[in-house]
Design a protein around this motif. Structure first.
Motif, mmCIF file in Angstrom:
data_model
loop_
_atom_site.group_PDB
_atom_site.id
_atom_site.type_symbol
_atom_site.label_atom_id
_atom_site.label_comp_id
_atom_site.label_asym_id
_atom_site.label_seq_id
_atom_site.Cartn_x
_atom_site.Cartn_y
_atom_site.Cartn_z
ATOM 1 N N ASP A 31 43.642 -25.110 -12.439
ATOM 2 C CA ASP A 31 43.857 -26.555 -12.599
ATOM 3 C C ASP A 31 43.151 -27.071 -13.845
ATOM 4 O OD1 ASP A 31 44.453 -29.201 -12.304
ATOM 5 O OD2 ASP A 31 43.167 -29.528 -10.570
ATOM 6 N N SER A 32 41.858 -27.357 -13.733
ATOM 7 C CA SER A 32 41.097 -27.879 -14.870
ATOM 8 C C SER A 32 39.811 -27.078 -15.028
ATOM 9 C CB SER A 32 40.758 -29.362 -14.670
ATOM 10 O OG SER A 32 39.957 -29.543 -13.521
ATOM 11 N N ILE A 33 39.159 -27.275 -16.165
ATOM 12 C CA ILE A 33 37.944 -26.514 -16.478
ATOM 13 C C ILE A 33 37.015 -27.412 -17.278
ATOM 14 C CG2 ILE A 33 38.925 -25.583 -18.604
ATOM 15 C CD1 ILE A 33 37.344 -23.015 -18.105
ATOM 16 N N GLN A 34 35.714 -27.134 -17.169
ATOM 17 C CA GLN A 34 34.718 -27.885 -17.921
ATOM 18 C C GLN A 34 34.482 -27.192 -19.261
ATOM 19 O OE1 GLN A 34 32.961 -30.642 -17.614
ATOM 20 N NE2 GLN A 34 33.691 -31.326 -15.621
ATOM 21 N N VAL A 35 34.973 -27.785 -20.345
ATOM 22 C CA VAL A 35 34.792 -27.240 -21.690
ATOM 23 C C VAL A 35 34.705 -28.401 -22.677
ATOM 24 C CG1 VAL A 35 35.995 -25.051 -21.284
ATOM 25 C CG2 VAL A 35 37.295 -27.060 -21.983
ATOM 26 N N ASP A 36 34.501 -28.062 -23.939
ATOM 27 C CA ASP A 36 34.657 -29.040 -25.012
ATOM 28 C C ASP A 36 36.129 -28.988 -25.413
ATOM 29 O OD1 ASP A 36 34.865 -30.281 -27.576
ATOM 30 O OD2 ASP A 36 32.711 -30.017 -27.879
ATOM 31 N N ASP A 37 36.875 -30.031 -25.027
ATOM 32 C CA ASP A 37 38.330 -30.049 -25.218
ATOM 33 C C ASP A 37 38.700 -29.811 -26.675
ATOM 34 O OD1 ASP A 37 41.024 -30.448 -24.954
ATOM 35 O OD2 ASP A 37 40.906 -32.623 -24.935
ATOM 36 N N ARG A 38 38.084 -30.558 -27.596
ATOM 37 C CA ARG A 38 38.451 -30.477 -29.005
ATOM 38 C C ARG A 38 38.146 -29.086 -29.572
ATOM 39 N NH1 ARG A 38 36.230 -32.000 -34.248
ATOM 40 N NH2 ARG A 38 34.198 -32.447 -33.343
ATOM 41 N N ARG B 236 37.417 -15.000 -23.076
ATOM 42 C CA ARG B 236 36.905 -15.030 -21.707
ATOM 43 C C ARG B 236 35.738 -16.002 -21.636
ATOM 44 N NH1 ARG B 236 36.037 -10.005 -21.193
ATOM 45 N NH2 ARG B 236 37.851 -9.434 -19.923
ATOM 46 N N ILE B 237 35.887 -17.086 -20.859
ATOM 47 C CA ILE B 237 34.815 -18.081 -20.702
ATOM 48 C C ILE B 237 34.574 -18.335 -19.219
ATOM 49 C CG2 ILE B 237 35.240 -19.229 -22.914
ATOM 50 C CD1 ILE B 237 36.800 -21.353 -21.461
ATOM 51 N N PRO B 238 33.343 -18.720 -18.839
ATOM 52 C CA PRO B 238 33.065 -19.017 -17.425
ATOM 53 C C PRO B 238 33.960 -20.132 -16.913
ATOM 54 C CG PRO B 238 31.026 -18.813 -18.667
ATOM 55 C CD PRO B 238 32.134 -18.824 -19.678
ATOM 56 N N TYR B 239 34.515 -19.927 -15.719
ATOM 57 C CA TYR B 239 35.426 -20.917 -15.121
ATOM 58 C C TYR B 239 34.610 -21.909 -14.304
ATOM 59 C CZ TYR B 239 39.465 -22.829 -12.664
ATOM 60 O OH TYR B 239 40.422 -23.676 -12.161
ATOM 61 N N ARG B 240 34.171 -22.947 -14.980
ATOM 62 C CA ARG B 240 33.386 -24.002 -14.323
ATOM 63 C C ARG B 240 34.310 -25.168 -14.011
ATOM 64 N NH1 ARG B 240 30.105 -22.868 -18.983
ATOM 65 N NH2 ARG B 240 28.346 -21.509 -18.490
ATOM 66 N N THR B 241 34.377 -25.530 -12.749
ATOM 67 C CA THR B 241 35.242 -26.638 -12.363
ATOM 68 C C THR B 241 34.482 -27.938 -12.180
ATOM 69 O OG1 THR B 241 34.990 -25.963 -10.046
ATOM 70 C CG2 THR B 241 36.914 -25.143 -11.258
ATOM 71 N N ASN B 242 33.161 -27.874 -12.251
ATOM 72 C CA ASN B 242 32.367 -29.104 -12.293
ATOM 73 C C ASN B 242 31.236 -28.876 -13.256
ATOM 74 O OD1 ASN B 242 30.288 -27.680 -10.791
ATOM 75 N ND2 ASN B 242 31.492 -28.120 -8.958
ATOM 76 N N SER C 261 30.001 -16.509 -11.664
ATOM 77 C CA SER C 261 31.240 -17.231 -11.460
ATOM 78 C C SER C 261 32.391 -16.471 -12.107
ATOM 79 C CB SER C 261 31.134 -18.637 -12.061
ATOM 80 O OG SER C 261 30.925 -18.557 -13.453
ATOM 81 N N PRO C 262 33.646 -16.720 -11.637
ATOM 82 C CA PRO C 262 34.790 -16.054 -12.267
ATOM 83 C C PRO C 262 34.987 -16.540 -13.699
ATOM 84 C CG PRO C 262 35.520 -17.724 -10.704
ATOM 85 C CD PRO C 262 34.040 -17.605 -10.538
ATOM 86 N N ASN C 263 35.754 -15.775 -14.462
ATOM 87 C CA ASN C 263 36.046 -16.133 -15.844
ATOM 88 C C ASN C 263 37.478 -16.590 -15.979
ATOM 89 O OD1 ASN C 263 33.482 -15.401 -16.964
ATOM 90 N ND2 ASN C 263 34.069 -13.259 -16.796
ATOM 91 N N LEU C 264 37.701 -17.528 -16.888
ATOM 92 C CA LEU C 264 39.046 -17.932 -17.252
ATOM 93 C C LEU C 264 39.405 -17.202 -18.533
ATOM 94 C CD1 LEU C 264 41.402 -19.805 -16.468
ATOM 95 C CD2 LEU C 264 40.492 -21.465 -18.101
ATOM 96 N N CYS C 265 40.522 -16.485 -18.516
ATOM 97 C CA CYS C 265 40.906 -15.655 -19.654
ATOM 98 C C CYS C 265 42.177 -16.185 -20.300
ATOM 99 C CB CYS C 265 41.126 -14.204 -19.214
ATOM 100 S SG CYS C 265 39.623 -13.406 -18.630
ATOM 101 N N PHE C 266 42.128 -16.341 -21.621
ATOM 102 C CA PHE C 266 43.283 -16.707 -22.422
ATOM 103 C C PHE C 266 43.706 -15.463 -23.209
ATOM 104 C CE2 PHE C 266 40.908 -20.520 -21.674
ATOM 105 C CZ PHE C 266 41.839 -21.536 -21.534
#
Length: 892
Positions: free
Chosen positions: A477-484, A612-618, A539-544
């Motif tokens: 769904d969503s992730i905590q990152v620096d959008d830009r 690969r970045i940590p999948y932080r949802t909050n 925590s799990p990782n989100l992979c692009f």
């Protein structure tokens, strides 16, 4: 290689962001492992120090409960025996007064916070640890020397005891000899039957026993004398026996002869020891030494000596009064500490060199920052005018231009954008390397992030007939990152994938979750190469995954990928344009997110870049949400006040805001700006920082301290790139020139969303279009596609493209656009037939269609309208006229 024993760091700083940065710097250290205690105030730290004792103290000069120097004084009073090194952190720009005060208070080093990098901080700590170790070695050496002296003194006492026993035996022998002279009694010894067996002389037997005892005492004395001589002469230190009254030497050991370069000990006996000193003691100093020895029992000092051959060396002298055979004398020990002194001198020299290096490094860093700031200002200012004027010319703001002029101006704009990208990349890389780039964390939709990134490469992919594919797992769904910043990474990798993929190829963006412990890779084969350090995470990782069917990368070349200003093959510079900075930024930005970058590739087959970045949802970091301003926006018809002295920039912003239905007023200077705000009562303020008479920073400060203006949102638009400072001083948003329509539109929408969600009872600005219209452009001419799509996207529209009538029909059924721009002359199926078929389907009967044709024969307009068009424009069409027509048709 890290040391096994961790160093304890006491970190005192009331700024969570600063503490987080310092901890990050320390974790990057490959030489030491650190155990860090973090505190906001000095008082909390002092309580902690009652249980723990730090090796290094990192201390903010300005703490909430007093300056850092007071804490140092209090700490030294409570822990006088500790060797903890203190490194002071100050926010000033080279304040020499603070530095002098700090060094007088026992500070090891003095660092400027705004110039602090991981290398500088680690270097200061390494230097402090080396100094502590040298100090401990010196103390251990002195303790060993004192132990040797104590042993010598102890053996001297045993020698005195043996001499006393020998004197006693000698007295007994003399007494016995007197008895022998006057006594001649004899005794007859008998057996058990009374028979006489031996006649004994009483005096001889008594004398025999006594002599035996004396022999044993003499042997013991000889042993002690030998032991004394061994200790005395084999000692590594020079030892003297000195008359306490005359201060003349009575005896010395072999080491004393060697140390003072004498022929034999006779040259050192019966002389005053001060003659061997480079600077003899004065009478008052001698009296003070004697007093010290009487009160404390021992005296010690480091002084310079001169040998009998004129050589100078440093010695540590220790003296203690002893008694030998009833005679009091001074035992003096001299230790050669020249090497220790040289080490101390080298340490001081190193300290001075490090201090000078730190000063020079700070100066160079300041000059580099000033140069980059000046470069940014000097380049962005003319670029803002070039891009603004180019856009205005393309839109016909300064009069109509022909198609050839439109192409020339479009080339100018593309070149200006390319130069702007290079400037931004250089500045971003510099910020990351100096530790000044701060991530702006927020909740970001992964789908929106990917879609927005693909938009930037869509046109280039279309030109090369490259298929763009996207696959996002359903559980994301969503992730905590620096959008830009993350969007910048994806755009860079997607752009490279399209750039290095031949015509007819494909580029795929896939996103999926990777559970803890899973480290699978996807790609086209070849070898996997990690291009940034790994971070352990529970925590799990989100992979692009960015896959392409491009030219591929040779294994021996992959190591060079992320080096700044480098392309793998010099021939690529001619075939593919690029700055060589993009991939370096990708690696740095992902590292800041706590992630990794990997690549797998095979020459001629393609490449796969994996992020690969940590999948932080909050948000897992502390956010200062209580510092968000509460905006009080005014009525629907409120105006926007633009405080800007550049006519070109003001006109550009005015055009953008007018297109969003907002009225604007321009004010061209800083002086009197607050009075103008009070007069106009705007709903929004657009503020430039480079203003005549009074800077924009001062204007912003006045606005935020005035109760009547503090709740009016202000958006800074400036060539000066100081986003963090602007937001900290109360600006709602900070945009760096040159800006685009899309940037300003997104910012306005963000402000409206903020006021609607955070302050639902407040009235807001005039609403811009919430949903960006989707336009289908059916056109087979690539030049027209580039010109119209670039212009319409810059106006905030989303575009999908079709090259013939059949593609247009298929896209209408799938995408259902808000409006269709249909060219009439197209291959396979022309625009007239496509419009008829679209109108035949009752679902699409209401979709507006604007017909474009290069023909202008009588009856063409009627034919197009009869086929289903709502409007009819002839080529060459003016882009401004096209945009106006689209706006009018959508408003119906």
């Amino acid at each position: 290689m890290s040391h096994c024993s961790p160093l304890t760091i006491l970190l005192i700083d009331d700024c969570p962001r600063d503490r987080e940065a310092y901890c990050r710097f320390l974790k990057q250290d490959r030489l030491y492992i650190y155990r860090i205690g973090e505190f906001d105030t000095a008082a909390q730290s002092m309580k902690w120090c009652q249980q723990e004792m730090p090796d290094i103290i990192l201390l903010d000069f300005e703490s909430p409960d007093g300056d850092g120097l007071k804490f140092i004084q209090q700490f030294r009073e409570c822990h006088s025996n500790t060797q903890a090194a203190v490194i002071l952190l100050a926010a000033g720009q080279g304040d020499e007064i603070i530095a002098v005060r700090a060094m007088k208070s026992g500070v090891q080093d003095y660092l400027l916070k705004d110039k602090l990098t991981a290398e500088v901080l680690q270097g200061a700590i390494h230097h402090a640890v080396e100094r502590i170790q040298l100090t401990r070695q010196l103390e251990q050496s002195r303790e060993q020397q004192q132990l040797i002296a104590a042993i010598a003194i102890q053996q001297e006492s045993r020698y005195q005891q043996a001499q006393a026993e020998l004197a006693k035996c000698q007295w007994i022998e003399a007494s016995l000899r007197s008895v022998l002279a006057i006594c001649s009694d004899r005794v007859i010894k008998s057996d058990k039957d009374g028979n006489p067996i031996h006649i004994v002389d009483i005096c001889d037997e008594f004398l025999y026993d006594t002599l035996r005892e004396r022999l044993q005492a003499e042997q013991k004395l000889i042993h002690n004398i030998d032991l004394r001589e061994a200790i005395f002469n084999e000692s590594a230190d020079a030892i003297f026996l000195v008359d306490p009254q005359t201060l003349l030497t009575l005896d010395c050991n072999r080491r004393a002869v060697e140390l003072f370069e004498a022929a034999d000990k006779t040259e050192l006996i019966e002389i005053n020891g001060q003659k061997l000193q480079r600077h003899p003691f004065t009478a008052s100093e001698t009296d003070a030494i004697l007093t010290d020895m009487q009160s404390k029992g021992v005296w010690s000092q480091e002084i310079e000596y001169v040998t009998l051959k004129g050589q100078i060396f440093w010695g540590n002298i220790a003296a203690k009064p002893i008694t030998v055979a009833g005679r009091t004398m001074n035992l003096v020990r001299v230790t050669d500490i020249t090497k220790h002194k040289q080490a101390e001198a080298q340490l001081r020299q190193t300290n001075e060199q490090l201090a000078n290096t730190n000063v020079e490094l700070a100066r160079v860093t300041r000059l580099k920052d000033e140069f980059l700031a000046n470069m940014s200002h000097e380049l962005r200012t003319p670029l803002n005018a070039i891009l603004g004027m180019s856009e205005g010319l393309q839109e016909g703001v300064f009069g109509s231009i022909n198609e050839r002029q439109v192409k020339a101006i479009a080339t100018i704009e593309r070149s200006g954008r390319h130069l702007l990208e290079l400037i931004n990349d250089i500045l971003d890389l510099s910020k990351i390397e100096s530790g000044k780039l701060e991530l702006q964390w927020s909740d970001v939709s992964v789908r929106s992030l990917c879609d927005a990134s693909l938009v930037f490469v869509k046109q280039m992919a279309l030109k090369k007939n490259i298929r763009l594919n996207i696959h996002i797992a359903e559980n994301i769904d969503s992730i905590q990152v620096d959008d830009r910043r993350l969007r910048q990474v994806l755009i860079n990798l997607l752009n490279n994938a399209v750039k290095f993929t031949p015509e007819g190829g494909s580029v795929t963006l896939e996103v999926r979750l990777e559970e803890t412990g899973e480290h699978g890779s996807k790609g086209t084969g070849g070898v996997n190469f990690p291009l940034s350090p790994s971070f352990a995470s529970s925590s799990p990782n989100l992979c692009f995954y960015i896959n392409d069917t491009g030219i591929g990368i040779a294994p021996e070349e992959i190591g060079k990928l992320f080096q700044p200003f480098i392309q793998l093959d010099s021939s690529l510079n001619r075939q593919y344009s690029g700055t060589g900075l993009g991939l370096a930024l990708v690696q740095q930005i992902i590292t800041l997110h706590g992630g990794t970058v990997l690549v797998s590739s095979e020459v001629g087959q393609g490449s796969c870049f994996t992020i690969r970045i940590p999948y932080r949802t909050n948000l897992q970091t502390i956010q200062a949400t209580n510092l968000l301003p509460s905006y009080c926006l005014l009525a629907e018809n409120a105006q926007v006040l633009i405080i800007e002295d550049s006519v070109v920039a003001a006109d550009q912003i005015t055009r953008y805001l007018s297109e969003m239905g907002m009225e604007t007023i321009t004010y061209s200077k800083g002086e009197g700006a607050v009075e103008e705000v009070l007069r106009v009562q705007p709903g929004l303020i657009i503020l430039d920082l480079q203003l005549p008479n009074l800077s924009g920073w001062e204007v912003l400060n006045q606005l935020k301290t005035n109760p009547k203006t503090k709740n009016i949102p202000a958006i800074i638009i400036s060539v000066v790139d100081e986003r963090s400072k602007g937001l900290a001083q109360g600006a709602f948003e900070y945009l760096v020139k040159p800006i685009t329509r899309a940037q300003l539109q997104v910012t306005i929408e963000k402000l409206q969303h903020f006021t609607a969600s955070e302050s639902p009872n407040l009235t807001v600005l005039p609403k811009a279009a919430k949903k960006l219209p989707l336009i289908l452009l059916a056109e087979d001419n690539q030049t027209n596609i580039d010109t119209m799509s670039g212009y319409l996207e810059s106006r905030g529209y989303h575009l999908i493209l079709a090259n013939n009538g059949q593609q247009a029909i298929d896209l209408v059924k799938v995408q259902r656009p808000d409006l269709i721009v249909m060219d009439i002359q197209m291959p396979e199926m022309d625009g007239l037939e496509a419009m008829r078929r679209i109108r035949d389907d009752w679902q699409f009967v209401d979709i507006p269609i604007i017909a474009l044709t290069a023909l202008a024969m009588p009856g063409d307009r009627e034919t197009c309208l009869a086929a289903g068009a709502n409007e009819y424009l002839t080529k060459p069409v003016k882009l401004k006229q096209l945009a106006l027509t689209i706006q009018q048709v959508l408003a119906r």
